[in-house]
Design a protein around this motif. Structure first.
Motif, PDB file in Angstrom:
ATOM      1  N   THR A   1       0.858  -1.193   0.000  1.00 26.31           N
ATOM      2  CA  THR A   1       0.000   0.000   0.000  1.00 26.31           C
ATOM      3  C   THR A   1       0.886   1.232   0.000  1.00 26.31           C
ATOM      4  OG1 THR A   1      -0.157  -0.054   2.416  1.00 26.31           O
ATOM      5  CG2 THR A   1      -1.886  -1.162   1.165  1.00 26.31           C
TER       6      THR A   1
ATOM      7  N   ARG B   1      -3.150   4.785   6.976  1.00 21.68           N
ATOM      8  CA  ARG B   1      -3.700   3.600   6.318  1.00 21.68           C
ATOM      9  C   ARG B   1      -2.691   2.965   5.358  1.00 21.68           C
ATOM     10  NH1 ARG B   1      -6.608   2.437   1.630  1.00 21.68           N
ATOM     11  NH2 ARG B   1      -8.137   0.737   1.864  1.00 21.68           N
ATOM     12  N   HIS B   2      -1.831   3.759   4.730  1.00 22.31           N
ATOM     13  CA  HIS B   2      -0.864   3.243   3.771  1.00 22.31           C
ATOM     14  C   HIS B   2       0.482   3.009   4.454  1.00 22.31           C
ATOM     15  CE1 HIS B   2      -3.955   5.119   1.238  1.00 22.31           C
ATOM     16  NE2 HIS B   2      -3.575   4.273   0.296  1.00 22.31           N
TER      17      HIS B   2
ATOM     18  N   LEU C   1       0.996   5.555  -0.711  1.00 20.85           N
ATOM     19  CA  LEU C   1       0.303   6.836  -0.866  1.00 20.85           C
ATOM     20  C   LEU C   1       1.254   7.802  -1.567  1.00 20.85           C
ATOM     21  CD1 LEU C   1      -2.180   8.635  -0.247  1.00 20.85           C
ATOM     22  CD2 LEU C   1      -1.007   9.308   1.853  1.00 20.85           C
TER      23      LEU C   1
ATOM     24  N   LEU D   1      -4.598  16.124   1.675  1.00 21.57           N
ATOM     25  CA  LEU D   1      -3.946  15.098   2.486  1.00 21.57           C
ATOM     26  C   LEU D   1      -4.613  14.994   3.846  1.00 21.57           C
ATOM     27  CD1 LEU D   1      -1.569  13.086   2.571  1.00 21.57           C
ATOM     28  CD2 LEU D   1      -0.155  14.936   3.492  1.00 21.57           C
TER      29      LEU D   1
ATOM     30  N   VAL E   1      -2.961  11.599  -3.989  1.00 21.88           N
ATOM     31  CA  VAL E   1      -3.716  12.722  -3.422  1.00 21.88           C
ATOM     32  C   VAL E   1      -2.899  13.993  -3.578  1.00 21.88           C
ATOM     33  CG1 VAL E   1      -4.943  11.285  -1.765  1.00 21.88           C
ATOM     34  CG2 VAL E   1      -2.789  12.352  -1.107  1.00 21.88           C
TER      35      VAL E   1
ATOM     36  N   ILE F   1       4.818   6.279   2.223  1.00 23.08           N
ATOM     37  CA  ILE F   1       4.449   7.574   1.668  1.00 23.08           C
ATOM     38  C   ILE F   1       5.538   7.992   0.680  1.00 23.08           C
ATOM     39  CG2 ILE F   1       3.729   9.922   2.205  1.00 23.08           C
ATOM     40  CD1 ILE F   1       2.027   7.732   3.473  1.00 23.08           C
TER      41      ILE F   1
ATOM     42  N   ASP G   1      -5.275   8.841   5.640  1.00 21.17           N
ATOM     43  CA  ASP G   1      -4.561   8.266   4.501  1.00 21.17           C
ATOM     44  C   ASP G   1      -3.108   7.956   4.848  1.00 21.17           C
ATOM     45  OD1 ASP G   1      -6.796   8.389   2.867  1.00 21.17           O
ATOM     46  OD2 ASP G   1      -6.355  10.438   2.220  1.00 21.17           O
ATOM     47  N   LEU G   2      -2.484   8.831   5.632  1.00 28.72           N
ATOM     48  CA  LEU G   2      -1.090   8.595   6.018  1.00 28.72           C
ATOM     49  C   LEU G   2      -0.951   7.347   6.888  1.00 28.72           C
ATOM     50  CD1 LEU G   2      -0.018  12.260   6.813  1.00 28.72           C
ATOM     51  CD2 LEU G   2       0.696  10.890   4.859  1.00 28.72           C
TER      52      LEU G   2
ATOM     53  N   LYS H   1      -2.730   5.052  -4.025  1.00 29.50           N
ATOM     54  CA  LYS H   1      -3.618   6.215  -4.054  1.00 29.50           C
ATOM     55  C   LYS H   1      -2.786   7.473  -4.249  1.00 29.50           C
ATOM     56  CE  LYS H   1      -7.224   8.603  -1.398  1.00 29.50           C
ATOM     57  NZ  LYS H   1      -7.990   8.632  -0.119  1.00 29.50           N
TER      58      LYS H   1
ATOM     59  N   VAL I   1       1.811  11.539  -2.851  1.00 32.44           N
ATOM     60  CA  VAL I   1       1.357  12.917  -2.643  1.00 32.44           C
ATOM     61  C   VAL I   1       1.999  13.777  -3.717  1.00 32.44           C
ATOM     62  CG1 VAL I   1       1.138  14.808  -1.002  1.00 32.44           C
ATOM     63  CG2 VAL I   1       1.250  12.452  -0.166  1.00 32.44           C
TER      64      VAL I   1
END
Length: 268
Positions: free
Chosen positions: A152, A189-190, A154, A182, A177, A193, A186-187, A175, A156
């Motif tokens: 997973t 959950r994944h 994220l 942000l 974003v 980063i 989300d930070l 994902k 950015v």
């Protein structure tokens, strides 16, 4: 300051970048993270649950039998809530679960989440997301070169990179974003980063407490016009001269009160 390696899409280190300590090396506040996640999930609830009340279920509204004389309990409608297939009392109704959370709490939660990811070495700074095609295969290969084990991710990135948006929308667990959208949820959950170099510097300025307004304040102070020599000399002379004594108005002398007139004598 917190220093992170900058990598390109081939997975090679091409430099380093200094990150803001107030954003990427701050203390982690678990209570603040919990409140931010709870607030975000509450806002995501649809709130469309609904049960039928007594006036909404099917059934006649007539009185089933007369009030007295039958030996049975009195009843007024077949749609009563104590009957089978009757209406539900105090059931859930459509509502809005969202509530307001102070902006400073959300920003503090973002700083805590980013600092936790940086401390756990789960934050990657990329030189730039310059993809040659919108195909998912090329983007998937670039992610594998950057981190092959994490499932997973994220990403950015500032909006406007059309190839990145198209290539990432069909990948499970990935994902993309914008920095303005942000969320701490989300930070957390994944697992990993990934930030571009410009985005990392932008987050350091916007979440660092001062932001663009703090950078513009010194410039505005420097741009203030200096007084001309004539104005400065006039101001200096005005300060040196003693203040003129204020005129004190003398109180007016009051006129003596008129003597009361003696009553006239009446002749007999």
């Amino acid at each position: 300051m917190a220093v992170a390696d900058v990598r390109n899409l081939d997975g090679k280190t091409v430099g380093q970048v200094e990150l803001a300590d107030t954003v990427f090396a701050a203390g982690v506040n678990p209570h603040l993270l919990h409140e931010a996640v709870r607030w975000y999930l509450a806002g995501q609830r649809a709130g469309t649950h609904k049960t039928k009340g007594r006036g909404e279920v099917s059934g006649s509204g007539r009185k089933l039998w007369k009030q007295k004389g039958t030996g049975r309990a009195r009843v007024g409608s077949i749609r009563s809530s104590i009957w089978r297939k009757g209406g539900t009392v105090h059931g859930p109704q459509p509502r809005d679960y969202s509530y307001a959370l102070p902006r400073k709490m959300v920003q503090g939660a973002l700083r805590s989440a980013l600092s936790a990811k940086f401390a756990d070495q789960k934050l990657t700074v990329v030189d730039g997301w310059t993809l040659g095609s919108h195909k998912t295969k090329e983007f998937r290969q670039a992610l594998s070169r950057l981190d092959e084990k994490t499932r997973t991710i994220l990403v950015v990135q500032e909006p406007g990179n059309r190839n990145l948006e198209l290539a990432s929308r069909n990948l499970d667990g990935v994902k993309v974003v914008a920095p303005t959208a942000l969320q701490p949820y989300d930070l957390l959950r994944h697992d990993r980063i990934m930030l571009s170099k410009d985005t990392a510097l932008h987050l350091g300025r916007s979440l660092g407490g001062g932001g663009a307004a703090a950078e513009e304040a010194p410039a505005a102070a420097e741009e203030q016009p200096k007084p001309t020599p004539k104005v400065a000399a006039a101001a200096k002379s005005a300060v040196q001269k003693p203040a003129a004594a204020a005129k004190v108005s003398k109180p007016r002398a009051r006129k003596p009160a008129a003597k009361p007139k003696a009553p006239k004598k009446v002749k007999d």
